[in-house]
Design an enzyme around this catalytic site. Sequence first.
Site, PDB file in Angstrom:
ATOM      1  N   HIS A 195      23.508  15.483 -27.830  1.00 48.97           N
ATOM      2  CA  HIS A 195      24.569  14.975 -28.701  1.00 48.97           C
ATOM      3  C   HIS A 195      25.379  16.078 -29.393  1.00 48.97           C
ATOM      4  O   HIS A 195      26.481  15.825 -29.867  1.00 48.97           O
ATOM      5  CB  HIS A 195      24.033  13.943 -29.713  1.00 48.97           C
ATOM      6  CG  HIS A 195      23.330  14.506 -30.892  1.00 48.97           C
ATOM      7  ND1 HIS A 195      22.015  14.843 -30.885  1.00 48.97           N
ATOM      8  CD2 HIS A 195      23.770  14.782 -32.137  1.00 48.97           C
ATOM      9  CE1 HIS A 195      21.663  15.302 -32.069  1.00 48.97           C
ATOM     10  NE2 HIS A 195      22.720  15.283 -32.859  1.00 48.97           N
ATOM     11  N   GLU A 233      17.768  23.006 -41.449  1.00 46.60           N
ATOM     12  CA  GLU A 233      17.759  21.604 -41.897  1.00 46.60           C
ATOM     13  C   GLU A 233      16.836  21.476 -43.098  1.00 46.60           C
ATOM     14  O   GLU A 233      15.739  22.054 -43.096  1.00 46.60           O
ATOM     15  CB  GLU A 233      17.252  20.687 -40.777  1.00 46.60           C
ATOM     16  CG  GLU A 233      18.129  20.681 -39.550  1.00 46.60           C
ATOM     17  CD  GLU A 233      17.627  19.701 -38.484  1.00 46.60           C
ATOM     18  OE1 GLU A 233      18.264  18.672 -38.287  1.00 46.60           O
ATOM     19  OE2 GLU A 233      16.585  19.975 -37.876  1.00 46.60           O
ATOM     20  N   HIS A 257      19.990  21.751 -27.912  1.00 43.42           N
ATOM     21  CA  HIS A 257      21.257  21.854 -28.635  1.00 43.42           C
ATOM     22  C   HIS A 257      21.811  23.279 -28.747  1.00 43.42           C
ATOM     23  O   HIS A 257      22.980  23.523 -28.471  1.00 43.42           O
ATOM     24  CB  HIS A 257      21.082  21.334 -30.062  1.00 43.42           C
ATOM     25  CG  HIS A 257      20.569  19.919 -30.131  1.00 43.42           C
ATOM     26  ND1 HIS A 257      21.010  18.928 -29.295  1.00 43.42           N
ATOM     27  CD2 HIS A 257      19.668  19.334 -30.954  1.00 43.42           C
ATOM     28  CE1 HIS A 257      20.399  17.793 -29.605  1.00 43.42           C
ATOM     29  NE2 HIS A 257      19.566  18.012 -30.607  1.00 43.42           N
ATOM     30  N   LYS A 343      12.919  23.156 -39.869  1.00 42.92           N
ATOM     31  CA  LYS A 343      12.813  22.019 -40.793  1.00 42.92           C
ATOM     32  C   LYS A 343      12.402  22.524 -42.168  1.00 42.92           C
ATOM     33  O   LYS A 343      11.791  23.584 -42.303  1.00 42.92           O
ATOM     34  CB  LYS A 343      11.754  21.032 -40.294  1.00 42.92           C
ATOM     35  CG  LYS A 343      11.994  20.501 -38.897  1.00 42.92           C
ATOM     36  CD  LYS A 343      13.179  19.559 -38.831  1.00 42.92           C
ATOM     37  CE  LYS A 343      13.330  18.940 -37.464  1.00 42.92           C
ATOM     38  NZ  LYS A 343      14.668  18.409 -37.214  1.00 42.92           N
TER      39      LYS A 343
HETATM   40  C1  BG6 Z   1      17.911  15.777 -32.937  1.00 40.25           C
HETATM   41  C2  BG6 Z   1      16.586  16.388 -33.259  1.00 40.25           C
HETATM   42  O1  BG6 Z   1      18.159  15.850 -31.562  1.00 40.25           O
HETATM   43  O2  BG6 Z   1      18.947  16.480 -33.638  1.00 40.25           O
HETATM   44  C3  BG6 Z   1      16.332  16.361 -34.759  1.00 40.25           C
HETATM   45  O3  BG6 Z   1      15.541  15.663 -32.594  1.00 40.25           O
HETATM   46  C4  BG6 Z   1      17.504  17.005 -35.496  1.00 40.25           C
HETATM   47  O4  BG6 Z   1      15.115  17.019 -35.074  1.00 40.25           O
HETATM   48  C5  BG6 Z   1      18.807  16.393 -35.055  1.00 40.25           C
HETATM   49  O5  BG6 Z   1      17.308  16.803 -36.891  1.00 40.25           O
HETATM   50  C6  BG6 Z   1      19.997  17.128 -35.686  1.00 40.25           C
HETATM   51  O6  BG6 Z   1      21.181  16.559 -35.282  1.00 40.25           O
HETATM   52  P1  BG6 Z   1      22.348  16.044 -36.239  1.00 40.25           P
HETATM   53  O7  BG6 Z   1      23.554  16.335 -35.446  1.00 40.25           O
HETATM   54  O8  BG6 Z   1      22.109  14.594 -36.385  1.00 40.25           O
HETATM   55  O9  BG6 Z   1      22.254  16.783 -37.519  1.00 40.25           O
END
Ligand code: BG6
Length: 489
Positions: A195, A233, A257, A343
């Site tokens: 994503h 994060e 990512h 995290k």
């Molecule tokens: C996800 C991970 O794909 O992406 C998570 O599994 C992560 O651990 C998240 O927190 C972060 O993506 P975004 O774009 O929603 O901040």
Amino acid sequence: MSTPPATTTTDTSATAPRPKPDNHVIVIFGITGDLARRKILPGLYHLAVAGLMPEKYRVVGCARPSSKMTDEEFRVYAFNAVSEFASDKPSGKEWEDFAACLTAAIDPDDGPTGLSAVVGNAEAAIGGAVRRLYHLAIPPDAMHDVIRLLGAKGLNQNARVICEKPFGTDLASAQKLNGDLEQFFDESQIFRIDHFLGKESIDNILALRFANELFEPLWRRGHVRYVQIDVPETLSIEGRGAFYEETGAFRDMVVTHLFQVLGILAMEQPTSMAAKPLRNEVNKVFESLRILDPVTVLRGQYVGYLDEPGVAQDSDTETFIALRAWVDNSRWMGVPFYLRTGKCLAESRQIITIGLREPVMEIFPDQKDGNHPDADRLIIDFKDPGSIHADFLVKQPGPEMHLGQARMNFYYRDSFQEKNNLEAYERLLLEVMLGNQALFTRSDGIERLWEVAAPLLERPRPIEYYKKGSWGPPSVADVVAPHRWTLPE
Ligand code: BG6
């Protein structure tokens, strides 16, 4: 008085004609999972409200018998998910129309509520030619059975399939998954989703680099000292102990990512924005990625992780990772790409820094002795809605030639209409329905990334611990030395 936007832009998007996807039956596997609740159902609803769904469609929520739902229960479940996580709250005719398209099925496939029957009924209700779309929002291990089921029942015909990340857990499992998929689907039907590639600000890197002559000439080793991709994060593992124990920060965030973002940052200009040339260029970056040396990869774990439900008492799963990657090609040879994510860190940010070299001649007295470290850099903040900042030196007003730090800012939220925004998942779901693979990973690309990662997975360095709310283990500074992390600012 409100401050005017720092940058002037013209929003021309309203005039662009939007293509409409074919009629679809969309089947979501893993409907009771976090992803379906947080992203997929709210995303589909927003696409419906924005008028971007096909003229006719059905959404089938597929669950294991232990958590099976009736259609009515599925609609209540979807209502709750959309209420909690969507920007458009479900109400009125818009919600009623969407809810009428929701139907539940069970896997394994048997009887009138089995998948084949439910898909058949949905297609009959739509009538005419209907495309099938399967979203495998399930762990990599669980995908094999579903793929075989789809193949055995002939449900792979006229279909596309979305595979969630991580795609496999190492090279062998990714190859196996690709092998299974290829038995029943052509590569043009397979959408390996990440994503981050659906985020506006990541897509915008392509525009920034290739629609302007301002930055691209500098985008290479002669001018760039280092690149940082930094995704700290504040959130913890959020109750996903079992998932995280299997995955860890590297598989969850880096091989997926952060490497994808690196691919977009480092790629050569594609001949067009079509899927084939774009993915060819990204894959060439992955081919040039140096195999990771585990000794240079810092793995961290926050103090308190072992107390999380579902976590083994002696777990050495990393919740933090920082590393140097190298792209060994003529554009990037010798330029370190610093990647960090974790995290329970001090801030939630998603930034890229392109640190520029100092000018060859230091004709200003101020420039000497490292007075202005990191004075010259481009920062791309890709946490939606996103922004771009250029840092540079200017003359401070006055009789003397003293240099001062200056910043030029572009904020999406001030410059374009938010109504045009699609959240990353929404954008990618729409692209799948339109059959555009440009923002999805190819099998060879993903296998190469696992190859690059192999030594780290086989011989990880011992964990170093860090306090919640910090920036990671104390040795995180060593990963970027002699440079510095942009964050904290
Ligand atoms: C996800 C991970 O794909 O992406 C998570 O599994 C992560 O651990 C998240 O927190 C972060 O993506 P975004 O774009 O929603 O901040």
